[in-house]
Design a protein around this motif. Sequence first.
Motif, short mmCIF file in Angstrom:
data_model
loop_
_atom_site.label_atom_id
_atom_site.label_comp_id
_atom_site.label_asym_id
_atom_site.label_seq_id
_atom_site.Cartn_x
_atom_site.Cartn_y
_atom_site.Cartn_z
N ASP A 26 2.37 6.90 -9.69
CA ASP A 26 1.01 7.25 -9.29
C ASP A 26 0.19 7.73 -10.48
N VAL A 55 -10.41 -0.96 -8.76
CA VAL A 55 -9.72 -0.07 -7.81
C VAL A 55 -10.27 -0.30 -6.41
N LEU A 59 -7.96 -1.68 -3.42
CA LEU A 59 -7.79 -0.89 -2.20
C LEU A 59 -8.11 -1.74 -0.97
N ILE A 64 -3.19 -1.72 -3.70
CA ILE A 64 -2.94 -0.33 -4.09
C ILE A 64 -3.45 0.54 -2.94
N GLU A 65 -3.04 1.81 -2.96
CA GLU A 65 -3.58 2.75 -1.98
C GLU A 65 -3.66 4.12 -2.62
N GLU A 66 -4.47 4.95 -1.99
CA GLU A 66 -4.64 6.30 -2.48
C GLU A 66 -3.34 7.06 -2.21
N ARG A 78 -8.34 11.66 -7.39
CA ARG A 78 -7.61 10.71 -6.55
C ARG A 78 -6.57 10.01 -7.40
N TYR A 80 -3.61 6.87 -7.36
CA TYR A 80 -3.38 5.59 -6.71
C TYR A 80 -1.96 5.14 -6.97
#
Length: 116
Positions: A26, A55, A59, A64-66, A78, A80
Amino acid sequence: MKSDYSNLLPLSPATLHVLLALTGGDLHGYGIMLEVARQSGGQYKMGPGTLYDNVKKLLKLGLIEEASAESSESEPRRKYHLTQIGSSVLASETERLTGVLREARRGLRLHEERHS
């Protein structure tokens, strides 16, 4: 059965670098920019506009995700992380690029043989 991600390929250099940067874990935006510069030996530098445009796109695609919000004295950062789909797309792009490199080496070798 292996999924087909050919509709997402080829990846742009910026997208490729963001996904690659997240393979180590991350990262927040600035961390991604630093990792991209490190992994490319300083040959590819990504500005904040390019980073956050990518980003946002990644998303939306679910690549990818937070991960989590990290509190600081000023504002939260934040982070990712790469999703399983993102990892699979990166693997597909790596396979594609391997084929491109193989053909480039073959072509250069043949060119050298004809001109030596």
